[in-house]
Write a protein that holds these residues in place. Structure first.
Motif, PDB file in Angstrom:
ATOM      1  N   PHE A 284       0.809  -1.226   0.000  1.00 22.27           N
ATOM      2  CA  PHE A 284       0.000   0.000   0.000  1.00 22.27           C
ATOM      3  C   PHE A 284       0.841   1.275   0.000  1.00 22.27           C
ATOM      4  N   GLY A 285       2.107   1.157   0.418  1.00 23.16           N
ATOM      5  CA  GLY A 285       2.983   2.331   0.407  1.00 23.16           C
ATOM      6  C   GLY A 285       3.074   2.981  -0.974  1.00 23.16           C
ATOM      7  N   PRO A 286       3.473   2.198  -1.989  1.00 21.41           N
ATOM      8  CA  PRO A 286       3.602   2.785  -3.331  1.00 21.41           C
ATOM      9  C   PRO A 286       2.274   3.321  -3.881  1.00 21.41           C
ATOM     10  N   LEU A 287       1.153   2.700  -3.506  1.00 19.47           N
ATOM     11  CA  LEU A 287      -0.149   3.197  -3.971  1.00 19.47           C
ATOM     12  C   LEU A 287      -0.444   4.560  -3.354  1.00 19.47           C
ATOM     13  N   ALA A 288      -0.114   4.694  -2.071  1.00 16.68           N
ATOM     14  CA  ALA A 288      -0.336   5.978  -1.398  1.00 16.68           C
ATOM     15  C   ALA A 288       0.530   7.055  -2.034  1.00 16.68           C
ATOM     16  N   GLU A 289       1.787   6.691  -2.334  1.00 13.20           N
ATOM     17  CA  GLU A 289       2.683   7.664  -2.965  1.00 13.20           C
ATOM     18  C   GLU A 289       2.158   8.108  -4.319  1.00 13.20           C
ATOM     19  N   ALA A 290       1.473   7.199  -5.003  1.00 12.07           N
ATOM     20  CA  ALA A 290       0.916   7.542  -6.315  1.00 12.07           C
ATOM     21  C   ALA A 290      -0.454   8.200  -6.167  1.00 12.07           C
ATOM     22  N   ASN A 291      -0.822   8.548  -4.916  1.00 14.08           N
ATOM     23  CA  ASN A 291      -2.087   9.239  -4.661  1.00 14.08           C
ATOM     24  C   ASN A 291      -3.329   8.434  -4.975  1.00 14.08           C
ATOM     25  N   VAL A 292      -3.234   7.124  -4.865  1.00 10.99           N
ATOM     26  CA  VAL A 292      -4.407   6.274  -5.090  1.00 10.99           C
ATOM     27  C   VAL A 292      -5.098   6.063  -3.737  1.00 10.99           C
ATOM     28  N   ASN A 293      -6.392   6.380  -3.712  1.00  6.44           N
ATOM     29  CA  ASN A 293      -7.168   6.238  -2.495  1.00  6.44           C
ATOM     30  C   ASN A 293      -7.716   4.830  -2.383  1.00  6.44           C
ATOM     31  N   VAL A 294      -7.109   4.003  -1.572  1.00  6.83           N
ATOM     32  CA  VAL A 294      -7.591   2.637  -1.409  1.00  6.83           C
ATOM     33  C   VAL A 294      -8.793   2.657  -0.474  1.00  6.83           C
ATOM     34  N   THR A 311      -7.069  -8.460  -1.073  1.00  7.10           N
ATOM     35  CA  THR A 311      -8.011  -7.876  -2.032  1.00  7.10           C
ATOM     36  C   THR A 311      -8.379  -6.472  -1.557  1.00  7.10           C
ATOM     37  N   PHE A 312      -8.448  -5.531  -2.494  1.00  5.10           N
ATOM     38  CA  PHE A 312      -8.859  -4.170  -2.095  1.00  5.10           C
ATOM     39  C   PHE A 312      -9.492  -3.466  -3.290  1.00  5.10           C
ATOM     40  N   THR A 313     -10.108  -2.319  -3.020  1.00  3.92           N
ATOM     41  CA  THR A 313     -10.722  -1.552  -4.105  1.00  3.92           C
ATOM     42  C   THR A 313     -10.051  -0.190  -4.239  1.00  3.92           C
ATOM     43  N   VAL A 314     -10.065   0.300  -5.468  1.00  2.00           N
ATOM     44  CA  VAL A 314      -9.530   1.636  -5.776  1.00  2.00           C
ATOM     45  C   VAL A 314     -10.560   2.329  -6.685  1.00  2.00           C
ATOM     46  N   PRO A 315     -10.502   3.655  -6.806  1.00  2.62           N
ATOM     47  CA  PRO A 315     -11.407   4.314  -7.757  1.00  2.62           C
ATOM     48  C   PRO A 315     -11.175   3.746  -9.155  1.00  2.62           C
ATOM     49  N   ARG A 316     -12.244   3.513  -9.899  1.00  2.00           N
ATOM     50  CA  ARG A 316     -12.124   2.826 -11.185  1.00  2.00           C
ATOM     51  C   ARG A 316     -11.162   3.544 -12.131  1.00  2.00           C
ATOM     52  N   THR A 317     -11.191   4.878 -12.076  1.00  4.62           N
ATOM     53  CA  THR A 317     -10.310   5.634 -12.975  1.00  4.62           C
ATOM     54  C   THR A 317      -8.840   5.443 -12.612  1.00  4.62           C
ATOM     55  N   ASP A 318      -8.568   5.005 -11.383  1.00  2.00           N
ATOM     56  CA  ASP A 318      -7.180   4.812 -10.958  1.00  2.00           C
ATOM     57  C   ASP A 318      -6.692   3.384 -11.160  1.00  2.00           C
ATOM     58  N   LEU A 319      -7.531   2.541 -11.774  1.00  4.52           N
ATOM     59  CA  LEU A 319      -7.126   1.140 -11.935  1.00  4.52           C
ATOM     60  C   LEU A 319      -5.851   0.989 -12.773  1.00  4.52           C
ATOM     61  N   PRO A 320      -5.757   1.619 -13.957  1.00  2.81           N
ATOM     62  CA  PRO A 320      -4.525   1.444 -14.745  1.00  2.81           C
ATOM     63  C   PRO A 320      -3.290   1.911 -13.978  1.00  2.81           C
ATOM     64  N   LYS A 321      -3.400   3.068 -13.336  1.00  2.00           N
ATOM     65  CA  LYS A 321      -2.277   3.596 -12.566  1.00  2.00           C
ATOM     66  C   LYS A 321      -1.888   2.634 -11.437  1.00  2.00           C
ATOM     67  N   SER A 322      -2.899   2.075 -10.757  1.00  6.73           N
ATOM     68  CA  SER A 322      -2.626   1.172  -9.637  1.00  6.73           C
ATOM     69  C   SER A 322      -1.887  -0.073 -10.117  1.00  6.73           C
ATOM     70  N   LEU A 323      -2.325  -0.607 -11.262  1.00  5.83           N
ATOM     71  CA  LEU A 323      -1.687  -1.818 -11.773  1.00  5.83           C
ATOM     72  C   LEU A 323      -0.237  -1.533 -12.155  1.00  5.83           C
ATOM     73  N   ASP A 324      -0.030  -0.361 -12.728  1.00  2.00           N
ATOM     74  CA  ASP A 324       1.314   0.039 -13.108  1.00  2.00           C
ATOM     75  C   ASP A 324       2.212   0.115 -11.866  1.00  2.00           C
ATOM     76  N   VAL A 325       1.704   0.749 -10.821  1.00  2.00           N
ATOM     77  CA  VAL A 325       2.462   0.891  -9.570  1.00  2.00           C
ATOM     78  C   VAL A 325       2.785  -0.488  -8.983  1.00  2.00           C
ATOM     79  N   LEU A 326       1.781  -1.371  -8.992  1.00  2.00           N
ATOM     80  CA  LEU A 326       1.983  -2.702  -8.395  1.00  2.00           C
ATOM     81  C   LEU A 326       2.956  -3.554  -9.209  1.00  2.00           C
ATOM     82  N   GLU A 327       2.878  -3.418 -10.533  1.00  4.23           N
ATOM     83  CA  GLU A 327       3.834  -4.147 -11.380  1.00  4.23           C
ATOM     84  C   GLU A 327       5.259  -3.731 -11.033  1.00  4.23           C
ATOM     85  N   LYS A 328       5.428  -2.405 -10.903  1.00  3.27           N
ATOM     86  CA  LYS A 328       6.772  -1.893 -10.637  1.00  3.27           C
ATOM     87  C   LYS A 328       7.286  -2.322  -9.271  1.00  3.27           C
ATOM     88  N   ALA A 329       6.360  -2.483  -8.312  1.00  2.73           N
ATOM     89  CA  ALA A 329       6.778  -2.829  -6.954  1.00  2.73           C
ATOM     90  C   ALA A 329       6.778  -4.341  -6.737  1.00  2.73           C
TER      91      ALA A 329
END
Ligand code: ASP
Ligand code: MG
Length: 410
Positions: A284-294, A311-329
């Protein structure tokens, strides 16, 4: 005599005919002996149009100049309302954000109000002049125009009401109050006479779009009595007030106040996260840094492999960004794969009565289960239970719960 702030939204201000209707309502309050400040939105669609111009001018534009452009919609409507009021024989003048001024932070396009200077408008109102204030705009240090974020004129109105110590802040909109749920889904939804700040906050944050969430937070903090009502009819609206105004017995009898839904979330499952201290933090650290509201989070019990799924939820518009962040981490977190699903909806039941009653969540689970609706995740607060379900069951779930909690109008 009372001091009231009246706020009119974009649909109420869309065109001169409607502005005349607004002016008639203002006149009525003045003639009843009240001191009135009016906060206005831009005409419906106007802010979108101005935002479009900025994008067209340059996709990467200076946010300070963006604010100059988009604040213009409210400048137009405040001047027009003052003109119409004067034409009706009512002394009135506009006070732009920079003229008062309304001091804000310098977070352009999403500034926060820091304070409002009211000396000048107090003096003008005391002389019987109606003060017309454009919502949405303010002034940051260094004399730059700011805006508060979309829907921000609700917050302007509540802030003006707090600064003027107004007796009431009437928010006129295109719905005539706060309902037990969306009347388009449940025609037997009832208009609420009163709702507490906390409930309104929960309802606003889970999808009931009557008021901007920040305006409710501010009203709660400053104890501003807010009324939501329509500018197109004379029906009494809904009061948003402190729980103290309810009296104990009302709170005890009412179990659930409303049912809300939100289709703007997406679900991510991170499969096989090592079950060790710090693993969830590295996720969740990298998601917070990317300003994704979990929002909702579920962590399962560890398998005997020493791994667990999260399992968690994010705003739908932030899904691509979240996946990118998680891939990198991925290296840091050490999971095996990601599963996503944006075919979900969050359904929430809200009510302060929940605090003193057991079994509220159980009623929800049972009602949904009896209709074959599967629950994928659950979160609760003191006054709210939310569940995540498949999106296609949204309407059915809302209807079933509205009935299960006895909210249907007779
Ligand atoms: N005009 C602004 C908007 O459309 C602010 C508001 O109306 O509340 O977001
Ligand atoms: Mg609005």
């Amino acid at each position: 005599m009372a001091r009231i702030v009246m706020k009119f939204g974009g649909t109420s201000m869309a065109g001169i005919e409607r502005i005349r209707n607004v002016a008639t309502r203002v006149k009525r309050e003045v003639e009843a002996g009240n001191e009135v400040a009016v906060v206005v939105s831009a005409m419906a669609g106007e802010t979108d149009r101005l935002v479009g111009f900025c994008r067209e001018a340059s996709p990467l534009h200076d946010p300070r100049e963006y604010d100059v452009v988009v604040a213009a919609g409210e400048q137009v409507t405040s001047g027009l309302l003052a003109i119409v009021l004067q034409a009706m024989g009512l002394p009135a003048r506009s006070w732009l954000g920079w003229q008062l001024p309304i001091h804000t932070s310098d977070a352009h396009s999403s500034a926060r109000i820091l304070g409002i200077e009211t000396e000048a408008i107090r003096a003008s109102m005391a002389k019987g002049e109606v003060a017309v204030i454009p919502g949405f705009q303010g002034l940051a240090e260094g004399n730059r125009v700011t805006t508060l974020g979309r829907g921000g004129s609700d917050t302007s109105a509540v802030a003006v009401a707090a600064a003027l110590r107004a007796d009431r802040c009437d928010i006129y909109t295109d719905v005539d109050g706060v309902y037990t749920t969306d009347p388009r889904i449940v025609p037997r939804a009832r208009k609420l006479e009163r709702v507490t700040y906390e409930e309104m906050l929960e309802l606003a944050s889970v999808g009931a779009k009557v008021l901007q969430t920040r305006s409710v937070e501010l009203a709660m903090k400053e104890k501003v009595r807010v009324q939501v009502l329509s500018s197109f009819n004379d029906a009494p609206g809904t009061f948003v007030v402190d729980e103290d105004e309810f009296g104990e017995e009302a709170v005890e009898h009412q179990l659930i106040t409303g049912v809300a839904y939100n289709r703007n979330e997406a679900k991510i499952t991170v499969v096989e996260v090592p079950d060790r201290p710090g693993a969830v933090g590295s996720l969740f650290g990298p998601l917070a840094e990317a300003n994704v509201n979990v929002d909702m989070i579920v962590q399962n019990i560890a398998h005997d492999t020493g791994n667990t799924d999260v399992t968690f939820t994010v705003p739908r518009t932030d899904l691509p960004k979240s996946l990118d962040v998680l891939e990198k981490a991925r290296g840091d977190i050490g999971y095996s794969r990601l599963i996503t699903d944006d075919n979900v909806a969050k359904i929430s039941v809200v009510g302060v009565g929940m605090r003193s009653h057991a079994g509220v969540a159980q009623t929800m689970f049972q009602a949904l289960g009896s209709r074959g609706i599967n629950i994928q995740a659950i979160t609760t607060s003191e006054i709210k239970v939310s569940v995540l379900i498949a999106e296609e069951y949204t309407e059915l779930a809302v209807r079933v719960l509205h009935t299960a909690y006895g909210l249907d109008a007779a």
